[in-house]
Scaffold this active site. Structure first.
Site, short mmCIF file in Angstrom:
data_model
loop_
_atom_site.label_atom_id
_atom_site.label_comp_id
_atom_site.label_asym_id
_atom_site.label_seq_id
_atom_site.Cartn_x
_atom_site.Cartn_y
_atom_site.Cartn_z
N ASP A 180 0.85 -1.19 0.00
CA ASP A 180 0.00 0.00 0.00
C ASP A 180 0.89 1.25 0.00
O ASP A 180 1.91 1.31 0.70
CB ASP A 180 -0.92 -0.01 1.23
CG ASP A 180 -2.06 0.98 1.10
OD1 ASP A 180 -3.22 0.54 0.92
OD2 ASP A 180 -1.80 2.21 1.15
N ILE A 181 0.47 2.26 -0.76
CA ILE A 181 1.28 3.48 -0.90
C ILE A 181 1.27 4.32 0.39
O ILE A 181 2.20 5.10 0.63
CB ILE A 181 0.77 4.32 -2.10
CG1 ILE A 181 1.84 5.23 -2.63
CG2 ILE A 181 -0.50 5.08 -1.76
CD1 ILE A 181 1.51 5.85 -3.99
N ASN A 219 -13.14 -3.21 2.43
CA ASN A 219 -14.10 -2.12 2.53
C ASN A 219 -15.01 -2.20 1.31
O ASN A 219 -14.54 -2.14 0.17
CB ASN A 219 -13.37 -0.77 2.56
CG ASN A 219 -12.50 -0.62 3.80
OD1 ASN A 219 -12.87 -1.05 4.89
ND2 ASN A 219 -11.33 -0.01 3.64
N GLY A 276 -15.62 3.02 3.69
CA GLY A 276 -14.24 3.45 3.52
C GLY A 276 -13.59 3.06 2.21
O GLY A 276 -12.40 3.28 2.02
N GLN A 277 -14.37 2.48 1.29
CA GLN A 277 -13.77 2.12 -0.01
C GLN A 277 -13.52 3.37 -0.82
O GLN A 277 -14.42 4.21 -1.00
CB GLN A 277 -14.69 1.16 -0.78
CG GLN A 277 -14.02 0.63 -2.05
CD GLN A 277 -14.85 -0.42 -2.78
OE1 GLN A 277 -15.98 -0.70 -2.42
NE2 GLN A 277 -14.26 -1.00 -3.83
N HIS A 304 -10.27 -5.30 -3.37
CA HIS A 304 -8.95 -5.56 -2.78
C HIS A 304 -9.08 -5.96 -1.34
O HIS A 304 -9.95 -5.47 -0.61
CB HIS A 304 -8.03 -4.34 -2.90
CG HIS A 304 -8.64 -3.06 -2.42
ND1 HIS A 304 -9.55 -2.34 -3.17
CD2 HIS A 304 -8.49 -2.37 -1.27
CE1 HIS A 304 -9.92 -1.25 -2.50
NE2 HIS A 304 -9.30 -1.25 -1.33
N LEU A 305 -8.21 -6.87 -0.92
CA LEU A 305 -8.08 -7.22 0.49
C LEU A 305 -6.90 -6.42 1.04
O LEU A 305 -5.83 -6.38 0.41
CB LEU A 305 -7.77 -8.71 0.65
CG LEU A 305 -8.95 -9.68 0.76
CD1 LEU A 305 -9.81 -9.63 -0.48
CD2 LEU A 305 -8.45 -11.10 1.01
N HIS A 306 -7.11 -5.80 2.20
CA HIS A 306 -5.99 -5.21 2.94
C HIS A 306 -5.45 -6.27 3.89
O HIS A 306 -6.22 -6.81 4.70
CB HIS A 306 -6.46 -4.03 3.81
CG HIS A 306 -7.02 -2.86 3.07
ND1 HIS A 306 -6.30 -1.70 2.86
CD2 HIS A 306 -8.24 -2.64 2.52
CE1 HIS A 306 -7.07 -0.81 2.23
NE2 HIS A 306 -8.25 -1.36 2.00
P1 5GP Z 1 -9.81 1.44 0.18
O1 5GP Z 1 -9.91 2.75 0.92
O2 5GP Z 1 -10.47 1.53 -1.18
O3 5GP Z 1 -10.28 0.25 0.98
O4 5GP Z 1 -8.26 1.18 -0.04
C1 5GP Z 1 -7.53 1.77 -1.07
C2 5GP Z 1 -6.08 1.67 -0.68
O5 5GP Z 1 -5.30 1.91 -1.82
C3 5GP Z 1 -5.64 2.71 0.38
O6 5GP Z 1 -5.10 2.04 1.52
C4 5GP Z 1 -4.61 3.55 -0.36
O7 5GP Z 1 -3.54 3.95 0.47
C5 5GP Z 1 -4.15 2.63 -1.47
N1 5GP Z 1 -3.74 3.31 -2.70
C6 5GP Z 1 -4.37 4.34 -3.32
N2 5GP Z 1 -3.70 4.71 -4.43
C7 5GP Z 1 -2.62 3.88 -4.51
C8 5GP Z 1 -1.53 3.78 -5.44
O8 5GP Z 1 -1.45 4.51 -6.44
N3 5GP Z 1 -0.60 2.83 -5.20
C9 5GP Z 1 -0.66 1.99 -4.11
N4 5GP Z 1 0.31 1.09 -3.95
N5 5GP Z 1 -1.67 2.07 -3.21
C10 5GP Z 1 -2.62 3.01 -3.40
#
Ligand code: 5GP
Ligand code: ZN
Length: 112
Positions: free
Chosen positions: A30-31, A85, A91-92, A98-100
């Site tokens: 994750d970034i 999410n 929170g998505q 995607h799975l965190h």
């Molecule tokens: P969500 O909030 O949809 O459950 O999770 C999205 C995740 O993607 C967040 O934890 C966010 O930090 C990560 N993310 C968003 N943009 C990028 C990116 O360009 N590269 C990477 N590696 N992660 C990203």
């Protein structure tokens, strides 16, 4: 999906720090990590969110979960959290399933 961030990442059109790749699954760092381990595990197939997965995706979702567990095992994590999410209100922010995988620190319950 042409304009999907995680489709582009899974296709290596946008750079990421790879953790695992096979024919159906891509995992990457994750970034903006929320824990010492914060890996995203995604299907290469575009599925907008868990609610959009169909019966034919059941095996694929199992692969995502098994992959998250395998990465945790490789990193020596015994306690960790796996989060999906589903929808903005949960929170998505990226609309590609995607799975965190989060680990390396204590977690409280219930989540925020
Ligand atoms: P969500 O909030 O949809 O459950 O999770 C999205 C995740 O993607 C967040 O934890 C966010 O930090 C990560 N993310 C968003 N943009 C990028 C990116 O360009 N590269 C990477 N590696 N992660 C990203
Ligand atoms: Zn996508």
């Amino acid at each position: 999906m042409k304009e999907c961030l995680f489709c582009k990442i899974a296709a290596h059109e946008i750079p990421s720090r790879a953790v695992h790749e096979d024919a159906r699954v891509y995992a990457f760092e994750d970034i903006a990590p929320k824990a010492p381990t914060h890996v995203l595990v995604v299907p290469k197939k575009h599925i907008e969110r868990l609610a959009e997965a169909s019966a034919e995706d059941t095996g694929l979702i199992g692969e995502l979960a098994a992959r998250a567990a395998a990465i945790a095992r490789e990193r020596g994590l015994s306690d960790y959290r796996v989060v999906v999410n589903n929808g903005e209100g949960a929170g998505q922010t990226v609309f590609h399933l995607h799975l965190h995988l989060l680990g390396g620190r204590p977690f409280s319950w219930p989540p925020g």
